[in-house]
Design an enzyme around this catalytic site. Structure first.
Site, PDB file in Angstrom:
ATOM      1  CG  HIS A 168      -1.976   1.000   1.260  1.00  0.00           C
ATOM      2  ND1 HIS A 168      -2.969   1.097   0.310  1.00  0.00           N
ATOM      3  CD2 HIS A 168      -2.225   1.999   2.160  1.00  0.00           C
ATOM      4  CE1 HIS A 168      -3.780   2.093   0.610  1.00  0.00           C
ATOM      5  NE2 HIS A 168      -3.346   2.666   1.722  1.00  0.00           N
ATOM      6  CG  PHE A 169       1.954   3.557   3.274  1.00  0.00           C
ATOM      7  CD1 PHE A 169       1.810   4.929   3.155  1.00  0.00           C
ATOM      8  CD2 PHE A 169       1.096   2.874   4.113  1.00  0.00           C
ATOM      9  CE1 PHE A 169       0.828   5.619   3.866  1.00  0.00           C
ATOM     10  CE2 PHE A 169       0.112   3.543   4.828  1.00  0.00           C
ATOM     11  CZ  PHE A 169      -0.027   4.922   4.703  1.00  0.00           C
TER      12      PHE A 169
END
Length: 290
Positions: free
Chosen positions: A266-267
């Site tokens: 995600h990041f």
């Protein structure tokens, strides 16, 4: 090469103190970085100087996040409509008339709402794990959809583990291949603000309001089809929150968009900035001019 200086500023917007990071020459093309949950402009601490030699970079903290004000819910409408209004007002106060948008997670519906309000001001889009299609929302969202259907205490409480340290760490590590590439200070910084008194209830209100973004997806798609902003889609393909099909879906409305997947979660910037930044710089050099 001298590393560009990042300035850390606070400005009053609609009665709120809004913190933002800023770097680069003010007469350069503007790139606005909008952060996701549960982060802040801190997630762009390494990207800002990597772009600021050629661009005027602005990265605000949304209300309730990072170093911006966190008023009580009784004093502020914690909604994505309000977030987009704050961002729009901030840019107007800074005298920014045209800008590229980098949007991630919560930053995506915030940025797309800004674009709906002022489509003529958006020069380009960089979308990083920022969803705008049902295609990108899988099983992970089942508890949230239950909460949207009934925001009673049982369903609201079921969301609380996502606000815990384990929940925050999960967002940073899920889908990464080498956890040693992820700075633990990133999730600890985010958790510090999540753990403030009153923050959990505010974040639960924001999660509940997220459903209003899904209702706007058709309007987002219409904006993309009509205005065709130059677009770069960057996606951590192992993200359990926003699935790769959510990235591919942009090509339905932006067939000329450039799509790149990275072997992370995600990041993605925390892990793959070394791969992503050259792609961004190339895209911006071809699409932004003074």
């Amino acid at each position: 090469m001298t590393r560009p200086v990042t300035y850390h500023r606070t400005i009053s917007v609609a009665g709120l103190n809004i913190f933002y990071r800023e770097a680069g020459q003010r007469d350069a093309p503007v790139v606005v970085l909008l952060h996701g949950f549960p982060s802040s402009s801190h997630m762009y601490r390494n990207l800002i100087p990597a772009l600021a030699d050629r661009y005027h970079v602005i990265a605000p903290d949304l209300p309730g996040f990072g170093l911006s004000d966190m008023p009580a819910s009784s004093d502020f409408d914690y909604s994505f409509a309000a977030f987009s209004n704050v961002v729009g007002s901030l840019l107007e106060q800074l005298g920014v008339e045209r800008y590229a948008l980098y949007v991630m997670d919560y930053g995506a519906p915030t940025g797309f709402r800004v674009a709906l309000a002022h489509p003529d001001r958006v020069t380009a889009l960089i979308v990083q794990n920022g969803n705008a299609y049902e295609d990108g929302m899988g099983d992970f969202w089942a508890p949230t959809r239950t909460y949207w259907a009934d925001n009673g205490p049982v369903n609201r409480d079921a969301m609380r583990p996502f606000l815990s340290l384990d929940g925050t760490r999960f967002q940073y590590l899920a889908g990464t291949q080498d956890e040693a590439r992820i700075d633990p200070a990133a999730w600890l910084y985010d958790q510090h603000f999540l753990d403030r008194p009153g923050s959990a209830e505010i974040q639960l209100d924001i999660i509940y309001d997220y459903q209003t973004n899904i209702a706007l997806y058709p309007a987002f798609h219409a904006y993309l089809r009509e205005h065709r902003p130059p677009a770069l889609i960057l996606w951590g393909e192992n993200d359990p929150i926003f699935l790769p099909d959510g990235a591919r879906a942009f090509l339905r409305d932006l067939p000329d968009a450039e799509l790149h997947f990275f072997d992370t979660g995600h990041f993605a910037l925390e892990d793959k900035a070394d791969e992503m930044i050259p792609v961004m710089r190339d895209f911006l050099a071809r699409n932004l001019t003074r």
